[in-house]
Scaffold this motif. Structure first.
Motif, short mmCIF file in Angstrom:
data_model
loop_
_atom_site.label_atom_id
_atom_site.label_comp_id
_atom_site.label_asym_id
_atom_site.label_seq_id
_atom_site.Cartn_x
_atom_site.Cartn_y
_atom_site.Cartn_z
N VAL A 133 0.86 -1.18 0.00
CA VAL A 133 0.00 0.00 0.00
C VAL A 133 0.89 1.24 0.00
O VAL A 133 1.85 1.33 0.78
N TYR A 134 0.59 2.16 -0.91
CA TYR A 134 1.35 3.41 -1.02
C TYR A 134 0.42 4.58 -0.74
O TYR A 134 -0.79 4.51 -0.97
N ALA A 135 0.98 5.67 -0.27
CA ALA A 135 0.19 6.86 0.02
C ALA A 135 1.10 8.07 0.11
O ALA A 135 2.30 7.93 0.40
N PRO A 136 0.56 9.27 -0.13
CA PRO A 136 1.36 10.47 0.10
C PRO A 136 1.62 10.64 1.59
O PRO A 136 0.96 10.00 2.43
N GLU A 137 2.55 11.49 1.94
CA GLU A 137 2.88 11.69 3.35
C GLU A 137 1.67 12.15 4.15
O GLU A 137 1.51 11.79 5.32
N SER A 138 0.77 12.91 3.51
CA SER A 138 -0.42 13.41 4.20
C SER A 138 -1.36 12.29 4.63
O SER A 138 -2.18 12.46 5.53
#
Length: 235
Positions: A121-126
């Motif tokens: 799972v990937y996501a922006p820092e936010s």
């Protein structure tokens, strides 16, 4: 009808899901590729079968990518790779650009010589991702040349069955059934044909690279790859 994974291996055995509308995903992907490779060629497909058929032939060049609408908030990504869709770089990049979650979903087909079940799972820092690649969570169980490995990184989701990760045999710690249950909790059913919403009114989008490699590698049909033709005599 066979399972989606086995019918369209290797594209459907290692692919991506991104939690954003199809139009936004395609626009961001096309802009990214146009900046480095020239404007790609786009076309629409009105059935799931024609979408996968449109990816062929397959090669290490991975010239074609398909973005597929689903009956959820997720858009699916498949590509024409000889070893699968190689979703990591695309999902990692688009998660940052679109400020949303994305996933790599890997589940070995019946044709696989070295089985693996991988969920990233990937996501922006936010949204909790770790720069620069945006990793949020990873669980991997794989036969690495005859030796089973099991690895995790990142903080577990509340729905994960952590007790499974202590099974005596590593190969039993993470399989397609457990992966499917996790994906269901995230609102997706990517191993089911009816999860995909491809139709005349909601077509998938096939994106083909404008430029070729200087010395293009040999290309193969889905059937040839599933029968192991690219590796015949190399073992």
């Amino acid at each position: 009808m066979g399972t989606l994974v086995d019918s369209w291996h290797p594209a459907a055995s290692d692919f991506g899901l991104i939690e954003a509308p199809l139009a936004s995903v395609v626009a961001a992907f096309v802009k990214w590729r146009a900046d480095t490779e020239g404007s790609p060629i786009e076309s629409e497909k009105t059935s799931l079968e024609s979408t996968f058929s449109g990816l062929a032939p397959l090669s290490m060049e991975m010239r074609r990518a398909a973005f597929v609408p689903t009956r959820s908030s997720w858009t699916a990504y498949f590509a024409s790779g000889l070893l699968g869709s190689d979703p990591f770089p695309v999902m990692s990049y688009l998660a940052q650009q679109l400020q949303c979650r994305a996933m790599r979903v890997c589940s070995a087909s019946a044709h696989a010589r070295w089985p693996a079940t991988i969920w990233e799972v990937y996501a922006p820092e936010s949204l909790g991702g770790t720069p620069p690649l945006g990793y949020l969570r990873s669980v991997s169980c794989a036969n690495d040349g005859g030796r089973w490995t099991f690895d995790t990184s990142g903080s577990p989701f509340p729905f994960e069955e952590l007790e499974r990760y202590s099974a005596p045999r590593k190969k039993d710690r993470f399989d397609r059934d457990l992966l499917t249950s996790y994906l269901t909790r995230l609102g997706s059913r990517p191993f089911d044909h009816d999860f995909y919403a491809v139709s005349i009114g909601t077509p998938s989008v096939l994106v083909e690279a404008h430029r070729r490699w200087p010395s293009p590698p040999r290309e193969y049909s889905f059937d040839e790859v599933q029968r192991g033709i690219p590796w015949a005599g190399s073992a």
